[in-house]
Design an enzyme around this catalytic site. Structure first.
Site, PDB file in Angstrom:
ATOM      1  N   GLY A 291       0.857  -1.361   0.037  1.00 56.67           N
ATOM      2  CA  GLY A 291       0.046  -0.014   0.162  1.00 56.67           C
ATOM      3  C   GLY A 291       0.892   1.234   0.013  1.00 56.67           C
TER       4      GLY A 291
ATOM      5  N   ARG B  63     -25.357   7.388  12.251  1.00 58.14           N
ATOM      6  CA  ARG B  63     -25.065   7.430  10.920  1.00 58.14           C
ATOM      7  C   ARG B  63     -23.511   6.871  10.801  1.00 58.14           C
ATOM      8  NH1 ARG B  63     -29.349   8.490  10.376  1.00 58.14           N
ATOM      9  NH2 ARG B  63     -30.442  10.183   9.010  1.00 58.14           N
TER      10      ARG B  63
ATOM     11  N   ARG C  72      -5.563  -1.636   9.198  1.00 62.23           N
ATOM     12  CA  ARG C  72      -5.392  -3.161   9.119  1.00 62.23           C
ATOM     13  C   ARG C  72      -5.566  -3.769  10.307  1.00 62.23           C
ATOM     14  NH1 ARG C  72      -0.581  -6.764   6.779  1.00 62.23           N
ATOM     15  NH2 ARG C  72       0.601  -5.955   8.526  1.00 62.23           N
TER      16      ARG C  72
ATOM     17  N   ASP D  13       5.018  -4.752   6.129  1.00 58.32           N
ATOM     18  CA  ASP D  13       5.544  -6.048   6.692  1.00 58.32           C
ATOM     19  C   ASP D  13       5.761  -7.111   5.514  1.00 58.32           C
ATOM     20  OD1 ASP D  13       2.798  -7.042   6.559  1.00 58.32           O
ATOM     21  OD2 ASP D  13       2.827  -8.188   8.476  1.00 58.32           O
TER      22      ASP D  13
ATOM     23  N   THR E  70       4.056   2.772   5.797  1.00 49.89           N
ATOM     24  CA  THR E  70       2.698   2.324   5.758  1.00 49.89           C
ATOM     25  C   THR E  70       1.880   3.201   6.963  1.00 49.89           C
ATOM     26  OG1 THR E  70       1.084   0.528   6.879  1.00 49.89           O
ATOM     27  CG2 THR E  70       3.413   0.691   7.571  1.00 49.89           C
TER      28      THR E  70
ATOM     29  N   ASP F  72       2.178  -0.420  12.106  1.00 45.90           N
ATOM     30  CA  ASP F  72       2.063  -1.472  12.732  1.00 45.90           C
ATOM     31  C   ASP F  72       3.731  -2.413  12.482  1.00 45.90           C
ATOM     32  OD1 ASP F  72       1.987  -2.061   9.976  1.00 45.90           O
ATOM     33  OD2 ASP F  72       0.442  -3.530  10.159  1.00 45.90           O
TER      34      ASP F  72
ATOM     35  N   ARG G  40       1.169  -5.436  -5.716  1.00 47.15           N
ATOM     36  CA  ARG G  40       1.381  -6.651  -5.051  1.00 47.15           C
ATOM     37  C   ARG G  40       1.661  -7.675  -6.123  1.00 47.15           C
ATOM     38  NH1 ARG G  40      -0.158  -4.852   0.057  1.00 47.15           N
ATOM     39  NH2 ARG G  40      -1.768  -3.559  -0.165  1.00 47.15           N
TER      40      ARG G  40
ATOM     41  N   ASP H 109      -0.379   2.107   8.639  1.00 56.16           N
ATOM     42  CA  ASP H 109      -0.806   1.633   9.714  1.00 56.16           C
ATOM     43  C   ASP H 109      -0.145   1.745  10.864  1.00 56.16           C
ATOM     44  OD1 ASP H 109      -2.936   0.743   7.869  1.00 56.16           O
ATOM     45  OD2 ASP H 109      -1.813  -1.188   7.457  1.00 56.16           O
TER      46      ASP H 109
END
Length: 319
Positions: free
Chosen positions: A11, A243, A171, A103, A125, A129, A72, A127
């Protein structure tokens, strides 16, 4: 070492271009030939490789996304695909590779290193992470994007006296939701690391309603599940008008913040230093504002844990 290359994989994340720029210019500063590999590992397999010059990375530090593009590759996950990739690198005389990504990208770099080709990983990233670094490239920009969205949603939530569920990316990690929730004053934050029962969230909403509060903002990390499903449960249990907003890929775009530009520049340059020192199979990171490097696999085998004291603080401040 006279020739190195750089690719972006997985990503995209704001700040990747700043990292590419740092790798290219740091390499040229040390009299290296630097090659850009387009479309990640798949582009590497297909030989989409081009020599980069100083001007190749001019005026990109402020741009989101990645000028090298990304994709990818299922083929690269195979032994044959990895062999093809190394053959392409050798064809161009490339002796070291900088991989910017998450990763999955790091595991690919580790595979190449195992086969004798030196690679250094740079964590990119939104994320946040990746173990072994306090922050990843792109996280700060994505965080600010989420905060801006929540601030705007709060305006309409207040006007219409509604409960808003906002699903954010990340993620399997809750960092984006946690940091954004605390910064934007969310009433509840739902993250994988602290999967709070929906009944507790409902109790908090009702307590606020009883003291005159007519709107609520709830952030849900995608690693917990669907924001739509969570919103349906909240509506069912409270009968309050609810919402749901799924922020989606808007979180990946935009011009990188100053923090991401500086972080990417530091990490990209450090990756070149490590290759020149003869290191391989390492990742660069930042811990307590100091640049560090770790064995890629050792880092990935650890568990990423967000700063959970922030979760407790958000609970205390949203009473």
């Amino acid at each position: 070492m006279k020739k190195i290359a750089v690719l972006t994989s997985g990503g995209d994340a704001p700040g990747m271009n700043a990292a590419i720029r740092a790798v290219v210019r740091k390499g040229i500063y040390h009299d290296l030939d630097v090659f850009g590999i387009y479309y990640g590992y798949q582009g590497l397999i297909e030989g989409k490789i081009e020599k980069m010059e100083l001007g190749s990375v001019g005026d990109i530090i402020q741009k989101g996304g990645t000028i090298l593009y990304t994709s990818r590759s299922e083929e690269f996950k195979t032994e044959q695909g990895q062999i093809k990739a190394i053959e392409q690198l050798k064809k161009y005389g490339i002796e070291g590779l900088v991989v910017i990504g998450g990763d999955g990208s790091f595991r690919g770099a580790s595979k190449l290193t195992e086969k004798g080709f030196p690679c250094i990983g740079v964590p990119g990233t939104i994320d946040n992470d990746i173990p072994g670094t306090d922050f990843t490239i792109g996280f700060d920009t994505a965080l600010n994007t989420v905060i801006q969205a929540v601030d705007k949603i709060r305006d309409t939530a207040t006007s219409h006296e509604r409960t808003y569920i906002i699903e954010v990316m990340g993620r399997n990690a809750g960092d984006l939701a946690l940091w954004a929730g605390l910064a934007a004053g969310a009433e509840s934050i739902i993250i994988p690391e602290k999967n709070e029962p929906v009944e507790s969230v409902v109790d908090r909403i009702k307590r606020g309603h009883e003291r005159g509060k007519r709107h609520s903002i709830i952030l849900v990390a995608e690693g917990v599940g669907s924001g739509m499903e969570f919103g349906e449960k909240i509506k069912e249990l409270t009968s309050f008008e609810t919402r749901v907003t799924v922020l989606g890929h808007t979180q990946r775009g935009g011009s990188p913040t100053a923090n991401d530009r500086v972080l990417a520049s530091r990490l990209g340059a450090k990756a070149v230093d490590l290759l020149l020192e003869g290191k391989a199979g390492r990742m660069v990171g930042i811990q307590n504002n100091q640049l560090k490097d770790h064995d890629i696999l050792e880092a990935l085998n650890q568990s990423h844990i967000p700063e959970l004291s922030m979760y407790q603080l958000s609970q205390e401040l949203s009473i």
